[in-house]
Design a protein around this motif. Structure first.
Motif, PDB file in Angstrom:
ATOM      1  N   ALA A 290      -5.538  -2.274   1.652  1.00  0.00           N
ATOM      2  CA  ALA A 290      -4.461  -1.289   1.734  1.00  0.00           C
ATOM      3  C   ALA A 290      -3.176  -1.886   2.285  1.00  0.00           C
ATOM      4  O   ALA A 290      -2.122  -1.255   2.204  1.00  0.00           O
ATOM      5  CB  ALA A 290      -4.897  -0.101   2.599  1.00  0.00           C
ATOM      6  N   SER A 292       0.035  -4.505   2.725  1.00  0.00           N
ATOM      7  CA  SER A 292       0.953  -5.352   1.977  1.00  0.00           C
ATOM      8  C   SER A 292       2.021  -5.831   2.959  1.00  0.00           C
ATOM      9  O   SER A 292       2.169  -5.275   4.047  1.00  0.00           O
ATOM     10  CB  SER A 292       1.581  -4.569   0.812  1.00  0.00           C
ATOM     11  OG  SER A 292       2.366  -5.436   0.012  1.00  0.00           O
ATOM     12  N   VAL A 300       1.953  -0.082   4.551  1.00  0.00           N
ATOM     13  CA  VAL A 300       0.972   0.547   3.669  1.00  0.00           C
ATOM     14  C   VAL A 300       1.703   1.591   2.836  1.00  0.00           C
ATOM     15  O   VAL A 300       2.844   1.972   3.133  1.00  0.00           O
ATOM     16  CB  VAL A 300      -0.173   1.219   4.464  1.00  0.00           C
ATOM     17  CG1 VAL A 300      -0.955   0.200   5.264  1.00  0.00           C
ATOM     18  CG2 VAL A 300       0.365   2.315   5.370  1.00  0.00           C
ATOM     19  N   TRP A 301       1.022   2.037   1.774  1.00  0.00           N
ATOM     20  CA  TRP A 301       1.568   3.096   0.929  1.00  0.00           C
ATOM     21  C   TRP A 301       0.901   4.407   1.313  1.00  0.00           C
ATOM     22  O   TRP A 301      -0.291   4.597   1.105  1.00  0.00           O
ATOM     23  CB  TRP A 301       1.336   2.791  -0.554  1.00  0.00           C
ATOM     24  CG  TRP A 301       2.130   1.617  -1.047  1.00  0.00           C
ATOM     25  CD1 TRP A 301       1.683   0.376  -1.303  1.00  0.00           C
ATOM     26  CD2 TRP A 301       3.533   1.606  -1.336  1.00  0.00           C
ATOM     27  NE1 TRP A 301       2.689  -0.434  -1.745  1.00  0.00           N
ATOM     28  CE2 TRP A 301       3.856   0.304  -1.775  1.00  0.00           C
ATOM     29  CE3 TRP A 301       4.555   2.556  -1.275  1.00  0.00           C
ATOM     30  CZ2 TRP A 301       5.136  -0.076  -2.143  1.00  0.00           C
ATOM     31  CZ3 TRP A 301       5.840   2.199  -1.644  1.00  0.00           C
ATOM     32  CH2 TRP A 301       6.126   0.891  -2.069  1.00  0.00           C
ATOM     33  N   LEU A 309       4.567   8.320  -3.322  1.00  0.00           N
ATOM     34  CA  LEU A 309       4.271   7.282  -2.349  1.00  0.00           C
ATOM     35  C   LEU A 309       5.442   7.023  -1.420  1.00  0.00           C
ATOM     36  O   LEU A 309       6.615   7.104  -1.817  1.00  0.00           O
ATOM     37  CB  LEU A 309       3.885   5.988  -3.071  1.00  0.00           C
ATOM     38  CG  LEU A 309       2.630   6.060  -3.931  1.00  0.00           C
ATOM     39  CD1 LEU A 309       2.371   4.716  -4.595  1.00  0.00           C
ATOM     40  CD2 LEU A 309       1.422   6.489  -3.114  1.00  0.00           C
ATOM     41  N   GLN A 311       6.579   4.091   1.570  1.00  0.00           N
ATOM     42  CA  GLN A 311       6.289   2.800   2.200  1.00  0.00           C
ATOM     43  C   GLN A 311       6.431   2.971   3.710  1.00  0.00           C
ATOM     44  O   GLN A 311       7.503   3.301   4.207  1.00  0.00           O
ATOM     45  CB  GLN A 311       7.236   1.732   1.679  1.00  0.00           C
ATOM     46  CG  GLN A 311       6.862   0.321   2.109  1.00  0.00           C
ATOM     47  CD  GLN A 311       7.857  -0.710   1.608  1.00  0.00           C
ATOM     48  OE1 GLN A 311       9.026  -0.689   2.002  1.00  0.00           O
ATOM     49  NE2 GLN A 311       7.405  -1.581   0.718  1.00  0.00           N
ATOM     50  N   VAL A 336      -3.773   6.982   2.561  1.00  0.00           N
ATOM     51  CA  VAL A 336      -3.117   5.744   2.143  1.00  0.00           C
ATOM     52  C   VAL A 336      -3.839   5.185   0.924  1.00  0.00           C
ATOM     53  O   VAL A 336      -5.042   5.403   0.739  1.00  0.00           O
ATOM     54  CB  VAL A 336      -3.096   4.697   3.284  1.00  0.00           C
ATOM     55  CG1 VAL A 336      -2.310   5.202   4.470  1.00  0.00           C
ATOM     56  CG2 VAL A 336      -4.508   4.322   3.699  1.00  0.00           C
ATOM     57  N   VAL A 337      -3.076   4.460   0.099  1.00  0.00           N
ATOM     58  CA  VAL A 337      -3.651   3.832  -1.079  1.00  0.00           C
ATOM     59  C   VAL A 337      -4.484   2.630  -0.632  1.00  0.00           C
ATOM     60  O   VAL A 337      -4.023   1.804   0.164  1.00  0.00           O
ATOM     61  CB  VAL A 337      -2.556   3.410  -2.065  1.00  0.00           C
ATOM     62  CG1 VAL A 337      -3.161   2.725  -3.279  1.00  0.00           C
ATOM     63  CG2 VAL A 337      -1.741   4.617  -2.501  1.00  0.00           C
ATOM     64  N   VAL A 341      -2.137  -2.206  -4.289  1.00  0.00           N
ATOM     65  CA  VAL A 341      -0.861  -1.890  -3.637  1.00  0.00           C
ATOM     66  C   VAL A 341       0.281  -2.784  -4.119  1.00  0.00           C
ATOM     67  O   VAL A 341       1.454  -2.439  -3.938  1.00  0.00           O
ATOM     68  CB  VAL A 341      -1.015  -2.013  -2.107  1.00  0.00           C
ATOM     69  CG1 VAL A 341      -1.995  -0.971  -1.591  1.00  0.00           C
ATOM     70  CG2 VAL A 341      -1.480  -3.412  -1.709  1.00  0.00           C
ATOM     71  N   HIS A 342      -0.013  -3.928  -4.733  1.00  0.00           N
ATOM     72  CA  HIS A 342       1.031  -4.870  -5.130  1.00  0.00           C
ATOM     73  C   HIS A 342       1.798  -4.403  -6.365  1.00  0.00           C
ATOM     74  O   HIS A 342       2.856  -4.967  -6.688  1.00  0.00           O
ATOM     75  CB  HIS A 342       0.415  -6.249  -5.404  1.00  0.00           C
ATOM     76  CG  HIS A 342      -0.620  -6.234  -6.483  1.00  0.00           C
ATOM     77  ND1 HIS A 342      -1.883  -5.721  -6.271  1.00  0.00           N
ATOM     78  CD2 HIS A 342      -0.582  -6.650  -7.777  1.00  0.00           C
ATOM     79  CE1 HIS A 342      -2.584  -5.828  -7.389  1.00  0.00           C
ATOM     80  NE2 HIS A 342      -1.822  -6.386  -8.322  1.00  0.00           N
ATOM     81  N   LEU A 344       2.717  -1.067  -6.804  1.00  0.00           N
ATOM     82  CA  LEU A 344       3.286   0.246  -6.515  1.00  0.00           C
ATOM     83  C   LEU A 344       4.737   0.105  -6.073  1.00  0.00           C
ATOM     84  O   LEU A 344       5.198  -0.971  -5.677  1.00  0.00           O
ATOM     85  CB  LEU A 344       2.468   0.941  -5.417  1.00  0.00           C
ATOM     86  CG  LEU A 344       0.964   1.096  -5.695  1.00  0.00           C
ATOM     87  CD1 LEU A 344       0.266   1.701  -4.495  1.00  0.00           C
ATOM     88  CD2 LEU A 344       0.744   1.944  -6.937  1.00  0.00           C
TER      89      LEU A 344
END
Length: 366
Positions: A290, A292, A300-301, A309, A311, A336-337, A341-342, A344
């Protein structure tokens, strides 16, 4: 001539092309699904203990008298109703005792009738001064003794009647027979456990607490419970009961956990895991997938209103094997996703799902 007409025709063609483009249907933007999770208490801030789902009320059923078991109507795992017959003892002895007390009562009633007549006769003679006062007092005492004897034998008859009814063991309430410890032909004593009943109603989780950490647990301490049949979903609970002494073999203290989350799909005998947070530590954790990072900042998203979403920058602790503690930036109610995540971007609308591909309503209150 053709050379002068061509430049004039080109703008006209462009006008028609633009007009045709204006009638095209708008492009439909697809909403991609995304696996979402809620932050959980961090492993560095919680301790977990395996347990088993038990009935909150599980009385040990036994006969109130001793005797030989002649009938057994239920077995382990069977559901029973309140006042249902479970087993029966040989009733011959208690029936004979009841008949004997009935005969004694009948004899006492006949004797009382006799001494009553004698007392009344002596009373009449005393009024006529044909007997002494002491003779009348003796007749009066015999009557009172006969009356008291009758009351005693009637009480014994009631006891014998109760004893006869105790030959049949009945269920005190609705439930399931969790354990059977008797067979037909077996001789049991009064109070010897015959059945264990798991009563319908509330459920507890039975766990064992280690001796070295027992001092920090207390009744009423909030916990969370995860059922084996509901992986990833936790139900709130509290410590309802603590054993005052340790088990002589395992040196652990038994504790019962009561659910406080209303209706919980907990079945008897299910495996469960109880999570107890350490006092003063409130860290949450999210899966490593989750997280990034961008420009040295970790984020996180988070799923916001309308499943769009956001950030969110977070401060994390030491990385674990599959999760990482989040010290700042999230609350237990956030979603959270957890993967992908990369790809989004901020403001993107998603369709939240869990790991079983089921749609999640992130706006619902927990």
């Amino acid at each position: 001539m053709l050379r002068h007409a061509l430049p004039r025709a080109v703008p006209v063609c462009l006008v028609f092309l633009l007009a045709a483009c204006g009638h095209e249907e708008p492009v439909q933007v697809s909403i991609s699904p995304a696996i979402v999770v809620q932050p959980q208490p961090s492993a560095v801030a919680t301790q977990s203990y395996p347990g088993e789902v038990r009935a909150r009320f599980d009385p040990q059923l036994a006969f109130r008298i001793g005797g030989k078991v002649t009938k057994r109507w239920v077995d382990e795992g069977e559901r029973v109703k309140a006042n249902q017959s479970l087993a029966e003892l040989d009733p011959q002895d208690v029936r004979l005792q009841l008949e004997a007390t009935r005969a004694q009562v009948a004899a006492a009633q006949a004797n009382l009738s006799l001494v009553r007549s004698e007392r009344d006769r002596y009373k009449t003679l005393l009024e006529r001064q044909m007997v002494s006062r002491s003779q009348f007092d003796n007749a009066e005492n015999l009557y009172r003794a006969g009356e008291a004897k009758l009351q005693q034998l009637k009480a014994e008859q009631d006891v014998a009647s109760n004893q006869a009814s105790y030959a049949v063991l009945r269920a005190p309430q609705d439930g399931v027979i969790a354990q059977r410890q008797v067979e037909v032909g077996q001789v049991v004593s009064a109070g010897q456990t015959v059945f264990s009943l798991a009563a319908d109603g509330e459920r507890d989780v039975l766990i064992s607490l280690p001796e070295q950490a027992f001092g920090r647990f207390k009744i009423g301490l909030p916990v969370s419970v995860e059922l084996w049949s509901q992986p990833g979903q936790r139900f709130s609970g509290r410590i309802r009961e603590l054993s005052p002494s340790a088990d002589p073999k395992s040196r652990t203290f038994a504790a019962r956990i009561a659910f406080t989350a209303g209706q919980v799909p907990a079945e008897l005998g299910q495996s469960a895991r109880v999570f107890i947070a350490q006092e003063g530590v409130n860290a949450l954790s999210v899966p490593l997938s989750a997280l990034s990072a961008e420009n040295g900042a970790t984020y996180v998203w988070r799923v916001g209103q309308g499943n769009k979403l956001q950030q969110v920058a977070v401060r994390v602790g030491p990385y674990g094997q599959s999760s990482v503690p989040v010290l700042e930036g999230l609350t237990p109610a956030d979603w959270v996703v957890a993967a992908g995540v990369h790809v989004l971007h901020d403001g993107q609308e998603i369709r939240p799902i869990d790991r079983s591909n089921r749609t999640i309503n992130t706006a619902a209150k927990e």
